[in-house]
Design a protein around this motif. Structure first.
Motif, PDB file in Angstrom:
ATOM      1  N   GLU A 180     -17.829  26.128 -56.049  1.00  0.00           N
ATOM      2  CA  GLU A 180     -16.956  26.546 -54.938  1.00  0.00           C
ATOM      3  C   GLU A 180     -17.745  26.636 -53.632  1.00  0.00           C
ATOM      4  OE1 GLU A 180     -13.520  27.031 -53.431  1.00  0.00           O
ATOM      5  OE2 GLU A 180     -13.665  26.817 -55.612  1.00  0.00           O
ATOM      6  N   GLN A 181     -18.931  27.264 -53.718  1.00  0.00           N
ATOM      7  CA  GLN A 181     -19.759  27.409 -52.513  1.00  0.00           C
ATOM      8  C   GLN A 181     -20.184  26.038 -51.974  1.00  0.00           C
ATOM      9  OE1 GLN A 181     -20.315  30.242 -50.768  1.00  0.00           O
ATOM     10  NE2 GLN A 181     -21.192  28.846 -49.255  1.00  0.00           N
ATOM     11  N   GLU A 182     -20.574  25.159 -52.901  1.00  0.00           N
ATOM     12  CA  GLU A 182     -20.993  23.808 -52.476  1.00  0.00           C
ATOM     13  C   GLU A 182     -19.838  23.058 -51.809  1.00  0.00           C
ATOM     14  OE1 GLU A 182     -24.512  22.756 -55.697  1.00  0.00           O
ATOM     15  OE2 GLU A 182     -22.430  22.727 -56.354  1.00  0.00           O
ATOM     16  N   ARG A 183     -18.613  23.328 -52.276  1.00  0.00           N
ATOM     17  CA  ARG A 183     -17.445  22.676 -51.652  1.00  0.00           C
ATOM     18  C   ARG A 183     -17.313  23.105 -50.201  1.00  0.00           C
ATOM     19  NH1 ARG A 183     -13.604  23.754 -56.737  1.00  0.00           N
ATOM     20  NH2 ARG A 183     -14.856  22.431 -58.046  1.00  0.00           N
ATOM     21  N   LYS A 184     -17.491  24.420 -49.975  1.00  0.00           N
ATOM     22  CA  LYS A 184     -17.388  24.923 -48.596  1.00  0.00           C
ATOM     23  C   LYS A 184     -18.499  24.322 -47.742  1.00  0.00           C
ATOM     24  CE  LYS A 184     -15.300  29.315 -49.787  1.00  0.00           C
ATOM     25  NZ  LYS A 184     -15.692  30.574 -50.368  1.00  0.00           N
ATOM     26  N   ASP A 185     -19.712  24.341 -48.265  1.00  0.00           N
ATOM     27  CA  ASP A 185     -20.851  23.808 -47.499  1.00  0.00           C
ATOM     28  C   ASP A 185     -20.639  22.322 -47.182  1.00  0.00           C
ATOM     29  OD1 ASP A 185     -21.937  26.279 -47.762  1.00  0.00           O
ATOM     30  OD2 ASP A 185     -23.369  25.734 -49.341  1.00  0.00           O
ATOM     31  N   LEU A 186     -20.127  21.599 -48.179  1.00  0.00           N
ATOM     32  CA  LEU A 186     -19.922  20.165 -47.981  1.00  0.00           C
ATOM     33  C   LEU A 186     -18.879  19.910 -46.888  1.00  0.00           C
ATOM     34  CD1 LEU A 186     -20.468  17.215 -48.890  1.00  0.00           C
ATOM     35  CD2 LEU A 186     -18.611  17.482 -50.528  1.00  0.00           C
ATOM     36  N   GLY A 187     -17.815  20.703 -46.909  1.00  0.00           N
ATOM     37  CA  GLY A 187     -16.768  20.556 -45.892  1.00  0.00           C
ATOM     38  C   GLY A 187     -17.353  20.708 -44.491  1.00  0.00           C
ATOM     39  N   LEU A 188     -18.220  21.725 -44.319  1.00  0.00           N
ATOM     40  CA  LEU A 188     -18.837  21.961 -43.001  1.00  0.00           C
ATOM     41  C   LEU A 188     -19.767  20.812 -42.625  1.00  0.00           C
ATOM     42  CD1 LEU A 188     -19.715  25.764 -43.210  1.00  0.00           C
ATOM     43  CD2 LEU A 188     -18.000  24.650 -41.745  1.00  0.00           C
ATOM     44  N   TRP A 189     -20.553  20.404 -43.599  1.00  0.00           N
ATOM     45  CA  TRP A 189     -21.530  19.323 -43.373  1.00  0.00           C
ATOM     46  C   TRP A 189     -20.806  18.038 -42.969  1.00  0.00           C
ATOM     47  CZ3 TRP A 189     -22.721  14.612 -45.782  1.00  0.00           C
ATOM     48  CH2 TRP A 189     -24.000  14.097 -45.533  1.00  0.00           C
ATOM     49  N   LEU A 190     -19.707  17.743 -43.670  1.00  0.00           N
ATOM     50  CA  LEU A 190     -18.970  16.501 -43.355  1.00  0.00           C
ATOM     51  C   LEU A 190     -18.336  16.573 -41.977  1.00  0.00           C
ATOM     52  CD1 LEU A 190     -17.200  15.725 -46.751  1.00  0.00           C
ATOM     53  CD2 LEU A 190     -18.966  14.357 -45.643  1.00  0.00           C
ATOM     54  N   SER A 191     -17.829  17.764 -41.606  1.00  0.00           N
ATOM     55  CA  SER A 191     -17.179  17.823 -40.294  1.00  0.00           C
ATOM     56  C   SER A 191     -18.206  17.715 -39.172  1.00  0.00           C
ATOM     57  CB  SER A 191     -16.300  19.063 -40.152  1.00  0.00           C
ATOM     58  OG  SER A 191     -17.052  20.199 -40.441  1.00  0.00           O
ATOM     59  N   GLU A 192     -19.477  18.028 -39.485  1.00  0.00           N
ATOM     60  CA  GLU A 192     -20.544  17.798 -38.493  1.00  0.00           C
ATOM     61  C   GLU A 192     -20.918  16.319 -38.416  1.00  0.00           C
ATOM     62  OE1 GLU A 192     -24.276  19.819 -39.190  1.00  0.00           O
ATOM     63  OE2 GLU A 192     -23.185  21.711 -38.963  1.00  0.00           O
ATOM     64  N   LYS A 193     -21.070  15.719 -39.593  1.00  0.00           N
ATOM     65  CA  LYS A 193     -21.547  14.326 -39.635  1.00  0.00           C
ATOM     66  C   LYS A 193     -20.468  13.342 -39.198  1.00  0.00           C
ATOM     67  CE  LYS A 193     -25.573  15.239 -41.299  1.00  0.00           C
ATOM     68  NZ  LYS A 193     -26.610  15.430 -40.311  1.00  0.00           N
ATOM     69  N   SER A 194     -19.211  13.711 -39.409  1.00  0.00           N
ATOM     70  CA  SER A 194     -18.127  12.769 -39.113  1.00  0.00           C
ATOM     71  C   SER A 194     -16.937  13.533 -38.533  1.00  0.00           C
ATOM     72  CB  SER A 194     -17.742  12.044 -40.403  1.00  0.00           C
ATOM     73  OG  SER A 194     -16.816  11.047 -40.132  1.00  0.00           O
ATOM     74  N   ILE A 209     -10.785  14.714 -43.917  1.00  0.00           N
ATOM     75  CA  ILE A 209     -11.544  14.880 -45.170  1.00  0.00           C
ATOM     76  C   ILE A 209     -10.576  15.302 -46.276  1.00  0.00           C
ATOM     77  CG2 ILE A 209     -13.383  16.206 -46.308  1.00  0.00           C
ATOM     78  CD1 ILE A 209     -14.527  16.486 -43.349  1.00  0.00           C
ATOM     79  N   TRP A 210     -10.635  14.591 -47.388  1.00  0.00           N
ATOM     80  CA  TRP A 210      -9.694  14.837 -48.487  1.00  0.00           C
ATOM     81  C   TRP A 210     -10.500  15.064 -49.779  1.00  0.00           C
ATOM     82  CZ3 TRP A 210      -4.259  14.479 -47.774  1.00  0.00           C
ATOM     83  CH2 TRP A 210      -3.524  14.727 -48.942  1.00  0.00           C
TER      84      TRP A 210
END
Ligand SMILES: Nc1nc2c(ncn2[C@@H]2O[C@H](COP(=O)(O)OP(=O)(O)OP(=O)(O)O)[C@@H](O)[C@H]2O)c(=O)[nH]1
Ligand SMILES: [Mg+2]
Length: 311
Positions: A157-171, A176-177
């Motif tokens: 769950e935590q990694e999902r949140k971190d990934l969402g933030l990381w993706l919105s920075e990179k792209s 994002i789906w």
């Protein structure tokens, strides 16, 4: 005009899984598929078996580098099918530059709909930092109109949140789906709209064999299995794959019928696929030059075959 969507993303992210999902839930849409794969036998195309679509295969290399003429012809073939597809989807090979392929949206009769980039949520951050493939992966993210953050089952769950933030920075521009098994509803997939401006999508100069971005060179090993083997023996071979193998896939006759072999980095699955009509027993492995040594894989496979023949 027939809409055209590019499905890209790094090796093993889940592009073919997405196409299979769309074919299983077509909602009345007839899809025209163009599948690019590395091997002489297109394993991805063999894995897509469904009557309600037309497929053209491009094998033996990466479409963004070497197949510009073949690609145009393949698109024309797809558009000439009767009935004509409602939507054309292209699965890019895992290293192809999706922007280069999006430019084929200028092909007569086609209009670019959008670019979907599938990512492996477990490994994407690590790939983006890799000194060899990082640029390729970051370019995929930047080009995406929609990022399908696949393999959510492999992260917390935590990694999902971190990934969402990381993706919105990179792209920051992409939708994002998050998904498992690339389960993207077809109305979303086909509705993805390109945000590319005409001026940033110049028509391809077919006189030039170069494209805007040279991705690292990937090497390929193709192995023709001479006869059926047991699943156990096959597992024994896969246990010894060197870490330079980034991706391996194949369809092999075994004591349990046809087995689909999928290796993505450290993860591996073998599934029975007795329903698949396949043309030959082939394993295809991909790795990065110069780390990937096809000759040593040949030796490994030959030694393994000799050992199981003697046993
Ligand atoms: N755990 C898990 N595995 C998945 C998921 N989606 C796909 N896979 C597996 O990942 C492997 C690679 O999937 P593919 O769809 O072949 O990936 P691809 O991007 O088409 O691969 P290439 O065309 O070789 O670049 C297969 O074994 C899939 O079953 C998912 O959501 N979770
Ligand atoms: Mg694929």
């Amino acid at each position: 005009m027939t809409p055209y969507t590019v499905i890209g993303g790094y090796l093993g992210a889940g592009k073919t899984t997405l196409i299979r999902h769309l074919l299983e839930h077509p909602e009345g849409q007839r899809l025209g598929l163009l599948i690019n794969d590395f091997g002489a036998i297109n394993i991805d195309a063999a894995l897509i078996s469904n009557a309600n679509h037309n497929t053209v295969e491009l094998t033996n290399g990466c479409i963004c580098c070497s197949l510009s003429d073949g690609f145009d012809e393949a698109l024309s073939t797809l558009l000439d099918f009767n009935p004509r597809p409602d939507h054309v989807l292209v699965e890019a090979s895992g290293v192809a530059d999706v922007r280069t392929l999006a430019q084929y949206g200028h092909h007569p009769g086609l209009s670019l709909s959008g670019i979907i980039v599938v990512i492996d949520s477990e490994t994407i951050c690590q790939q983006a930092e890799d000194r060899y493939v990082g640029n390729t992966v970051l370019r995929h993210l930047l080009a995406a109109d929609l990022i399908l953050a696949n393999k959510q089952d492999l992260i917390s769950e935590q990694e999902r949140k971190d990934l969402g933030l990381w993706l919105s920075e990179k792209s920051p521009q992409s939708l994002i789906w998050p998904a498992q098994q690339a389960a993207l509803p077809i109305e979303i997939a086909l509705g993805v709209e390109s945000r590319a401006q005409e001026q940033s999508m110049p028509q391809l100069d077919h006189a030039s064999s170069e494209h805007a971005f040279a991705h690292p060179t990937f090497a390929r090993w193709v192995w023709q299995m001479p006869y059926a083997v047991t699943r156990q023996a096959l597992e024994g071979f896969l246990d010894h794959l060197p870490s330079s193998v980034i991706r391996l896939k194949g369809l092999i006759d075994s004591d349990q019928g046809v087995l689909e072999i999928q290796v993505v980095g450290a993860r591996r699955t073998l599934r029975k696929r007795s329903e698949i009509q396949h043309e030959g027993q082939q394993l295809v492995a991909i790795g990065l030059n110069p780390h990937f040594d096809a000759e040593s894989l040949d030796r490994l496979a030959n030694d393994w075959l000799a050992s199981i023949t003697q046993a």
